[in-house]
Design a protein around this motif. Structure first.
Motif, PDB file in Angstrom:
ATOM      1  N   GLN A  64      24.239  53.219  37.859  1.00 40.27           N
ATOM      2  CA  GLN A  64      25.355  52.518  37.231  1.00 40.27           C
ATOM      3  C   GLN A  64      25.005  51.069  36.907  1.00 40.27           C
ATOM      4  OE1 GLN A  64      28.226  53.776  36.285  1.00 40.27           O
ATOM      5  NE2 GLN A  64      27.916  55.831  37.132  1.00 40.27           N
ATOM      6  N   LEU A  65      24.096  50.493  37.687  1.00 32.98           N
ATOM      7  CA  LEU A  65      23.718  49.092  37.479  1.00 32.98           C
ATOM      8  C   LEU A  65      22.736  48.910  36.337  1.00 32.98           C
ATOM      9  CD1 LEU A  65      23.397  47.947  41.192  1.00 32.98           C
ATOM     10  CD2 LEU A  65      24.982  47.023  39.503  1.00 32.98           C
ATOM     11  N   GLY A  66      21.980  49.934  36.000  1.00 32.14           N
ATOM     12  CA  GLY A  66      21.034  49.811  34.889  1.00 32.14           C
ATOM     13  C   GLY A  66      19.722  49.178  35.322  1.00 32.14           C
ATOM     14  N   ASP A  67      19.166  48.392  34.436  1.00 30.50           N
ATOM     15  CA  ASP A  67      17.822  47.853  34.656  1.00 30.50           C
ATOM     16  C   ASP A  67      17.772  46.707  35.644  1.00 30.50           C
ATOM     17  OD1 ASP A  67      16.881  49.684  32.830  1.00 30.50           O
ATOM     18  OD2 ASP A  67      17.015  48.285  31.122  1.00 30.50           O
ATOM     19  N   GLN A  68      18.861  45.949  35.773  1.00 29.23           N
ATOM     20  CA  GLN A  68      18.793  44.773  36.633  1.00 29.23           C
ATOM     21  C   GLN A  68      20.174  44.402  37.179  1.00 29.23           C
ATOM     22  OE1 GLN A  68      17.349  41.535  34.219  1.00 29.23           O
ATOM     23  NE2 GLN A  68      19.034  41.651  32.762  1.00 29.23           N
ATOM     24  N   PHE A  69      20.133  43.614  38.256  1.00 27.56           N
ATOM     25  CA  PHE A  69      21.371  43.123  38.848  1.00 27.56           C
ATOM     26  C   PHE A  69      21.885  41.923  38.060  1.00 27.56           C
ATOM     27  CE2 PHE A  69      19.124  45.132  42.365  1.00 27.56           C
ATOM     28  CZ  PHE A  69      20.121  45.920  42.931  1.00 27.56           C
ATOM     29  N   PRO A  70      23.217  41.730  38.021  1.00 24.41           N
ATOM     30  CA  PRO A  70      23.736  40.492  37.414  1.00 24.41           C
ATOM     31  C   PRO A  70      23.177  39.291  38.171  1.00 24.41           C
ATOM     32  CG  PRO A  70      25.521  42.032  37.947  1.00 24.41           C
ATOM     33  CD  PRO A  70      24.290  42.587  38.559  1.00 24.41           C
ATOM     34  N   ARG A  71      22.800  38.258  37.455  1.00 24.03           N
ATOM     35  CA  ARG A  71      22.209  37.099  38.121  1.00 24.03           C
ATOM     36  C   ARG A  71      23.235  36.397  39.008  1.00 24.03           C
ATOM     37  NH1 ARG A  71      17.631  34.380  37.805  1.00 24.03           N
ATOM     38  NH2 ARG A  71      17.604  32.147  38.332  1.00 24.03           N
ATOM     39  N   THR A  72      24.403  36.113  38.466  1.00 23.46           N
ATOM     40  CA  THR A  72      25.495  35.491  39.223  1.00 23.46           C
ATOM     41  C   THR A  72      26.804  36.172  38.866  1.00 23.46           C
ATOM     42  OG1 THR A  72      25.878  33.806  37.531  1.00 23.46           O
ATOM     43  CG2 THR A  72      24.368  33.234  39.336  1.00 23.46           C
ATOM     44  N   LEU A  73      27.818  35.993  39.711  1.00 21.84           N
ATOM     45  CA  LEU A  73      29.143  36.560  39.473  1.00 21.84           C
ATOM     46  C   LEU A  73      30.181  35.451  39.472  1.00 21.84           C
ATOM     47  CD1 LEU A  73      29.096  39.723  41.815  1.00 21.84           C
ATOM     48  CD2 LEU A  73      28.622  39.615  39.356  1.00 21.84           C
ATOM     49  N   ASN A  74      31.080  35.495  38.481  1.00 16.06           N
ATOM     50  CA  ASN A  74      32.191  34.544  38.471  1.00 16.06           C
ATOM     51  C   ASN A  74      33.259  35.011  39.448  1.00 16.06           C
ATOM     52  OD1 ASN A  74      33.483  36.673  37.204  1.00 16.06           O
ATOM     53  ND2 ASN A  74      33.442  35.731  35.169  1.00 16.06           N
ATOM     54  N   LEU A  75      34.413  34.334  39.458  1.00 18.15           N
ATOM     55  CA  LEU A  75      35.454  34.644  40.431  1.00 18.15           C
ATOM     56  C   LEU A  75      35.948  36.080  40.299  1.00 18.15           C
ATOM     57  CD1 LEU A  75      37.209  33.524  42.719  1.00 18.15           C
ATOM     58  CD2 LEU A  75      38.880  32.836  40.989  1.00 18.15           C
ATOM     59  N   GLU A  76      36.181  36.540  39.077  1.00 22.45           N
ATOM     60  CA  GLU A  76      36.645  37.911  38.895  1.00 22.45           C
ATOM     61  C   GLU A  76      35.568  38.897  39.315  1.00 22.45           C
ATOM     62  OE1 GLU A  76      38.350  38.780  35.141  1.00 22.45           O
ATOM     63  OE2 GLU A  76      40.110  37.507  35.497  1.00 22.45           O
ATOM     64  N   GLY A  77      34.315  38.580  39.033  1.00 22.30           N
ATOM     65  CA  GLY A  77      33.227  39.439  39.470  1.00 22.30           C
ATOM     66  C   GLY A  77      33.174  39.547  40.983  1.00 22.30           C
ATOM     67  N   GLN A  78      33.448  38.440  41.667  1.00 28.67           N
ATOM     68  CA  GLN A  78      33.459  38.457  43.132  1.00 28.67           C
ATOM     69  C   GLN A  78      34.607  39.314  43.667  1.00 28.67           C
ATOM     70  OE1 GLN A  78      33.209  34.368  44.665  1.00 28.67           O
ATOM     71  NE2 GLN A  78      32.080  33.825  42.809  1.00 28.67           N
ATOM     72  N   GLY A  79      35.752  39.296  42.947  1.00 27.99           N
ATOM     73  CA  GLY A  79      36.858  40.150  43.339  1.00 27.99           C
ATOM     74  C   GLY A  79      36.525  41.620  43.189  1.00 27.99           C
ATOM     75  N   LEU A  80      35.871  41.990  42.077  1.00 28.67           N
ATOM     76  CA  LEU A  80      35.448  43.373  41.880  1.00 28.67           C
ATOM     77  C   LEU A  80      34.393  43.774  42.905  1.00 28.67           C
ATOM     78  CD1 LEU A  80      35.283  43.456  37.976  1.00 28.67           C
ATOM     79  CD2 LEU A  80      36.910  44.679  39.442  1.00 28.67           C
ATOM     80  N   PHE A  81      33.517  42.851  43.246  1.00 28.37           N
ATOM     81  CA  PHE A  81      32.504  43.098  44.276  1.00 28.37           C
ATOM     82  C   PHE A  81      33.194  43.475  45.588  1.00 28.37           C
ATOM     83  CE2 PHE A  81      29.626  42.094  47.664  1.00 28.37           C
ATOM     84  CZ  PHE A  81      28.347  42.295  47.172  1.00 28.37           C
ATOM     85  N   ALA A  82      34.235  42.702  45.968  1.00 31.87           N
ATOM     86  CA  ALA A  82      34.955  42.961  47.215  1.00 31.87           C
ATOM     87  C   ALA A  82      35.613  44.333  47.202  1.00 31.87           C
ATOM     88  CB  ALA A  82      35.992  41.869  47.448  1.00 31.87           C
ATOM     89  N   LEU A  83      36.228  44.698  46.067  1.00 35.57           N
ATOM     90  CA  LEU A  83      36.875  46.003  45.976  1.00 35.57           C
ATOM     91  C   LEU A  83      35.851  47.128  46.015  1.00 35.57           C
ATOM     92  CD1 LEU A  83      39.614  45.211  43.327  1.00 35.57           C
ATOM     93  CD2 LEU A  83      40.005  45.865  45.704  1.00 35.57           C
ATOM     94  N   GLY A  84      34.728  46.947  45.323  1.00 33.73           N
ATOM     95  CA  GLY A  84      33.688  47.959  45.356  1.00 33.73           C
ATOM     96  C   GLY A  84      33.158  48.163  46.763  1.00 33.73           C
ATOM     97  N   TYR A  85      32.945  47.063  47.470  1.00 40.52           N
ATOM     98  CA  TYR A  85      32.458  47.138  48.847  1.00 40.52           C
ATOM     99  C   TYR A  85      33.463  47.878  49.736  1.00 40.52           C
ATOM    100  CZ  TYR A  85      31.325  45.646  53.588  1.00 40.52           C
ATOM    101  OH  TYR A  85      31.036  45.648  54.927  1.00 40.52           O
ATOM    102  N   TYR A  86      34.739  47.480  49.639  1.00 43.34           N
ATOM    103  CA  TYR A  86      35.771  48.065  50.493  1.00 43.34           C
ATOM    104  C   TYR A  86      35.956  49.559  50.210  1.00 43.34           C
ATOM    105  CZ  TYR A  86      40.389  49.111  52.372  1.00 43.34           C
ATOM    106  OH  TYR A  86      41.431  49.692  53.027  1.00 43.34           O
ATOM    107  N   GLN A  87      36.082  49.916  48.925  1.00 44.35           N
ATOM    108  CA  GLN A  87      36.349  51.314  48.592  1.00 44.35           C
ATOM    109  C   GLN A  87      35.148  52.206  48.888  1.00 44.35           C
ATOM    110  OE1 GLN A  87      37.754  50.854  44.503  1.00 44.35           O
ATOM    111  NE2 GLN A  87      39.880  51.018  45.198  1.00 44.35           N
TER     112      GLN A  87
END
Length: 588
Positions: free
Chosen positions: A543-566
């Motif tokens: 799902q991530l493809g060829d590489q990881f996102p270099r940095t995450l903005n605030l909304e990206g951090q929120g999605l990260f938290a939900l992905g981790y939790y779920q």
């Protein structure tokens, strides 16, 4: 707003010269006037609210007393030991005023002759004081009377006598006609010519949210900058005595109801108070605000608020409860500041719209249980959501409570600063290895659900096809953390505690090392389990493809938290149940 309050106050029977009071004691007399007892009212911690207690005007000037229901100090000259002489003199003047008024009423009202005679007899007065000392009556406690089986406060003749006496003491009423009487104005609430109140009645009960113990005013002008045309004080917002009393009585009644609910559960206390009512009475089980606000702030509930709201909404739309569809709701968020009532929020609308918004709130807040399985977390009560943003509920700002209340009742988006605050609390809990807070995760999810197209992308359960890489970065961290624990056991500060902050903000700089280190952990597992973990990691990497996102903005951090939790909840789900989780998530 004031019109709606006035209508509510009129239904309560609000009337100038009468007020509800918390009365703690009752002096009981026999039918022939013999002193029997002084009995406590209420549960010992608080008295009971008695309606239609006579309320004396002009009390600020001093020397006056309320009629019939008064303090123990005023009725019986009951003082604390060592009371200051000045206070004794002041209370004595009020006692004399009280006794004189009671004697005057006793001329026309036989039911009051016995209390009047009792206060005129020094021996009987000493008996009352001695009994108050024995019963530990406080001088400031409110006291009422009972003669035989009669409560004089409720007697229609007693109430009428008080009305007549009060009107005469005020100098008569203002006559209305086609033209305005001299010195009168049009009432802002009724449009009728009235003699406007110079000062309006106070609203009590807001001392816990910034108000004064002596009460606060809704309408008041004490600064020249707020006054116009030479008008003084509340004449700048002219209101007649009766309509002003009605809106004040309404607010006092609503505040008392809310305080009674809070007293049963002190953890509900916040820095703001929400009050509400309906145009037409509804049974408690149909109250949408009760579903939202409820009596609990924890997650122990016997019924799902979401299912309750859906059931009620279906009944209204199908016509089984059509009368409810024509009802209206009104809601306010209140606090106090420097003797004034602060209205932080005001909402009103159709009852069916309210139910729909409450149903949407719980639907959007739905999140998988932290322990996994094919079940959702219990529907969080409103204050559990607010409490998830702070260490203690008492630290929740009134402004934040108002914003959340509006988001729930009016179905508005969650402001990004609140999502950021929830995210900050989530990161802190991760580092401290604290139990996941369902309400906090539901709030972060609701933020994304209420974004454009968010409802289709964000589900209560894990969404393996979510299009945002940030979500899958959070999933990957959950898998790597579970892998480490299965390979090494409890090693204290693990992958999550050490790397969550870095991984959730700069995944491109963090995950290379974590994924590389996971090979060492895979080597410590038996073949079947090692292969299963390799599959899980490969699925997320796809799902991530060829590489990881270099940095995450605030909304990206929120999605990260939900992905981790779920993802973590899914990993905790027994294998036999995992095939049905997505189906249940879609139906939630």
């Amino acid at each position: 707003m004031l019109h709606a309050l006035r209508e509510y106050g009129a239904k309560l029977g609000g009337e100038p010269g009468f007020k509800s009071r918390e009365v703690r004691w009752c002096i009981q007399l026999s039918e022939v006037g013999q002193l029997l007892n002084i009995v406590p009212l209420g549960d010992g911690k608080a008295g009971i609210m008695l309606e239609r207690c006579a309320d004396m005007h002009g009390m600020v000037s001093g020397g006056k007393a309320h009629f019939l229901v008064e303090s123990a100090q005023t009725i019986a000259l009951h003082f604390k030991e060592g009371e200051e002489p000045a206070k004794v003199d002041s209370a004595t003047a009020r006692h004399q005023y009280y006794s004189k008024m009671l004697a005057q009423a006793a001329v026309d009202l036989a039911v009051l002759s016995h209390p009047s005679k009792l206060l005129c007899d020094p021996v009987s007065l000493d008996q009352i004081r001695a009994m108050m000392v024995e019963k530990r009556v406080k001088p400031a406690d409110w006291v009422t009377w009972q003669v035989g089986a009669i409560d004089p406060r409720e007697d229609a003749d007693v109430q009428q006598w008080w009305r007549d006496w009060r009107l005469q003491d005020l100098g008569g009423g203002v006559e209305t006609g086609d033209s305005l009487p001299v010195g009168s104005m049009l009432c802002l609430l009724t449009g009728e010519p009235v003699e406007p109140l110079l000062t309006q009645p106070k609203i009590s009960g807001l001392s816990g949210v910034g108000g004064l113990s002596m009460g606060d005013v809704m309408v008041g002008f004490d600064k020249a900058a707020f006054q116009s045309y030479g008008l003084e004080k509340s004449t700048n917002a002219a209101m007649g005595e009766a309509p002003a009393q009605q809106y004040v009585d309404a607010l006092n009644h609503l505040i008392r109801q809310q305080k009674e609910a809070t007293s049963k559960n002190p953890s509900r206390r916040t820095n703001a108070m929400m009050v509400y009512w309906f145009k037409e009475h509804i049974p408690p089980e149909d109250d949408p605000f009760s579903m939202l606000y409820g009596m609990e702030t924890d997650e122990q509930q016997t019924a799902s608020a979401l299912s309750q709201a859906r059931k009620l909404l279906d009944a209204i739309r199908s016509g089984n409860r059509s009368a409810l569809g024509n009802n209206h709701y009104y809601a306010m968020t209140l606090s106090g500041a420097s003797g004034r009532v602060m209205v932080r929020d005001w909402m009103d609308g159709q009852f069916v719209q309210l139910v729909s918004h409450i149903e949407a709130w719980f639907s959007d807040m739905a999140i998988v249980h932290r322990e996994g399985g094919n079940r959702l977390a219990p529907d969080p009560k409103f204050l559990a959501v607010g409490g998830s943003l702070v260490r203690e509920l008492k630290d929740l700002p009134a402004s934040t409570t108002s914003v959340l209340w509006h988001a729930a009742v009016a179905q508005l988006p969650i402001p990004q600063p609140l999502m950021a605050q929830a995210l900050d609390r989530f990161r802190s809990a991760i580092v401290k290895d604290e139990t996941f807070n369902h309400a906090r995760m539901g709030l972060i999810k609701t933020y994304f659900v209420r974004q454009p197209q968010g409802k289709a992308l964000m589900q209560p359960y894990l969404n393996p096809d979510h299009p945002d890489p940030a979500y899958h970065c959070g999933r990957l961290l959950a898998i790597l953390a579970k892998l480490q624990r299965d390979a090494l056991g409890d090693v204290g500060a693990g992958v999550v505690q050490r790397f969550y902050a870095a991984a959730s903000t700069a995944p491109g700089l963090t995950f290379g090392r974590l994924v590389g280190n996971s090979r060492n952990h895979l080597g410590k597992l038996e073949g079947g389990l090692s292969y299963w973990y390799e599959q899980q990691i490969a699925e997320v990497m796809k799902q991530l493809g060829d590489q990881f996102p270099r940095t995450l903005n605030l909304e990206g951090q929120g999605l990260f938290a939900l992905g981790y939790y779920q993802q973590l909840a899914t990993l905790r789900t027994p294998k036999k149940d995992s095939n049905n989780s997505n189906t249940q998530g879609e139906s939630a």
